[in-house]
Design a protein around this motif. Structure first.
Motif: not given
Lengths: 258, 283
Positions: A91, A130, A132-133, B17, B273-276, B278
């Motif tokens: 990730p 990335y 996640r996208e 975005k 890069w984190q997908d958490s 928020k």
């Protein structure tokens, strides 16, 4: 028989569980020619994933012979590209970073090949994204490119499209065939989807459980690109299905594929 | 065809975005205002109460008086001098303790053997309160800088140790399989997989360690010192100079928050890069 790339002979594998030993694979024999597209289909628990992991070198402790290019398998290596059911991307790396992974993008040779592969798996414009996208299908294409960058002798795919929706799946099947025809990579593709097995494979290996064994190997003599709606396709699909119906118990379980 | 549909969805998402980014500025301004409502109201009530003589100026001087004291201390250069010493102590203590904590966390995280050898003792040490161990440090090293730095370092060690260890142990085992298949070397395994994967935890450890370093600093400077913000507070207390005590507290709060923001900024950059999750209502 010099054209054989992968030779599996009298392969047996048992798992030790508290209640005794379970035979996961029994007397498996398979010869795969260079550049061949093999699909392996079977219900859950038939050992198809275990077979693939043994060829990958991820699973050890078997008896019998597994030879890749005439050599015994010794642990995982980049000659045996492996595509997991989930994309398993890092990730913290971008799309191009994930494809390169431990190779440096500053190396012009790597850079050039990565760019070509991004084109091949149709991800142009997403190099810097990335994980996640990305959608599930795009992420899986990145993982395919990651394996292809290492020029594998054989690409091992463990139900790679199992978690995707039907549209994305059929699209990715076409992408994969495209790659196969361009690169002539030998493919070993595990699936529990009947259509997928017949659509992709030059030969379909049919496995059954308890103990996991090969029931039959059916050649699919249809030219590519194949039409799923054609009567020849449907006839072959029925033939494969028949191999399963000879067993009394219901074999296809929801959520198969461990 | 399906691919282009798929990509179209993603690119609309990206466009959205970008639009959100443009809106981001006004959102940030709103957030600042929102955060300021409570403290500003409190200050106003406090000032009015002070001006009306409702508060004892020795116990609770009005904000304007504290402000005057702050201006005075700043102008004389006294505050800057004490603050400089305090920041230096906190930083040095944090670097020593945090650095050792990071190293120990990595070492113990990597090896189950080391974990069994070291972790029980370290966990015991972790439970020792500052105030219990401070007399020993003074006995051994006197009132000098050594005992102060050790006390700060002791505090800063554990958050980084515990969180680094946790981060390494929570790396997804499935990604290790990928590393094996791609033939990562040991070194690549560390730099490409383990360190980036444990970075969120390491950052949490850094933030906690920085906080603890400030707390340890106050204890260290109050237990015997002739400089630093902690000394400033302690000294003012004995002369009932409440405004100076308040100035010291405010300085601790502001500098503490600033150091935390600095780490957070670094974190945001490195963990893009984190997908958490928020939190609700972020858009």
């Amino acid at each position: 028989m010099a054209t054989e790339m992968l030779t599996i002979d009298n392969l047996n594998k048992t798992f030790a569980v508290p209640s005794g030993d379970v035979v996961a694979l029994h007397n498996i024999g398979l010869k795969v020619k260079k550049g061949e597209f093999i699909t392996i289909i079977g219900p859950s628990g038939c050992g198809k994933s275990t077979l693939l992991k043994i060829v990958a070198g991820l699973d050890t402790g078997y008896s019998g012979t597994v030879l890749l290019n005439g050599k015994e398998i010794e642990g995982p290596s980049i000659e045996k590209g492996f595509i997991f059911q989930e994309p398993r991307l890092f990730p913290w790396m971008t799309v191009e970073g994930n494809i390169a992974a431990n190779l440096s993008l500053k190396n012009p040779e790597v850079r050039k090949k990565v760019d070509e592969l991004i084109e091949l798996v149709r991800l142009k414009g997403f190099e810097k994204s990335y994980p996640r996208e990305l959608s599930g299908g795009m992420a899986q294409r990145v993982s395919i490119a990651r394996a292809l960058l290492r020029n594998p002798d054989v690409l091992l795919l463990d139900e790679p499209f199992g978690a995707l929706d039907a549209f994305t799946r059929s699209h990715l099947q076409e992408v994969l065939l495209d790659i196969w025809q361009t690169n002539k990579t030998t493919m070993l593709f595990v699936t529990h989807d009947l259509d997928e097995a017949v659509f992709l494979g030059e030969r379909v290996v049919i496995m059954n459980p308890r103990p996991g064994h090969i029931r039959n190997i059916l050649p699919i003599d249809l030219p590519f690109p194949r039409k799923r709606t054609g009567s020849a396709f449907q006839e072959l699909r029925r033939l494969v299905l028949n191999e399963f119906e000879k067993v009394e118990e219901p074999l296809f379980e929801i959520g198969a594929g461990i | 065809m399906q691919a282009s549909a798929e990509e179209a969805v993603v690119s609309t998402l990206m466009k959205k975005k970008n639009r959100a980014k443009r809106r981001g500025l006004s959102i940030r301004a709103t957030n600042v205002l929102l955060g300021a409502i409570l403290p500003l109201t409190l200050l106003l009530v406090w000032e009015v109460a002070g001006a009306r003589g409702l508060l004892n100026p020795i116990l609770l001087p009005a904000p304007s008086e504290i402000w005057e004291e702050l201006v005075g201390l700043t102008a004389s250069g006294e505050l800057a001098q004490h603050l400089g010493i305090s920041v230096w102590r906190a930083l040095l203590g944090f670097v020593i303790g945090g650095g050792l904590g990071l190293a120990a966390g990595i070492w113990v995280g990597f090896s189950y053997k080391t974990e069994r050898l070291l972790d029980p003792s370290l966990q015991m040490l972790r439970m020792l309160p500052h105030l219990a161990i401070a007399p020993l440090f003074i006995l051994w090293f006197g009132f000098g800088e050594t005992s102060k730095l050790l006390l700060i370092a002791k505090g800063a060690f554990f958050p980084l140790y515990v969180n680094t260890f946790l981060g390494i142990r929570s790396v997804d085992g499935k990604l290790f399989d990928v590393g094996r298949v791609l033939q990562f070397s040991k070194w690549q395994l560390v730099t490409k997989l383990i360190v980036p994967a444990s970075l969120p935890n390491i950052f949490l450890g850094i933030r906690l360690s920085v906080g603890v370093a400030w707390l340890g600093l106050v204890v260290a400077e109050m237990m015997g010192s002739s400089s630093g913000v902690g000394y400033l507070i302690n000294d003012a207390r004995s002369f009932s100079l409440t405004t100076v005590v308040f100035v010291g507290i405010i300085v601790f709060a502001v500098v503490g928050k600033l150091s935390d923001s600095l780490v957070k900024l670094l974190e945001a950059r490195l963990l893009r890069w984190q997908d958490s999750y928020k939190g609700d209502g972020i858009s």
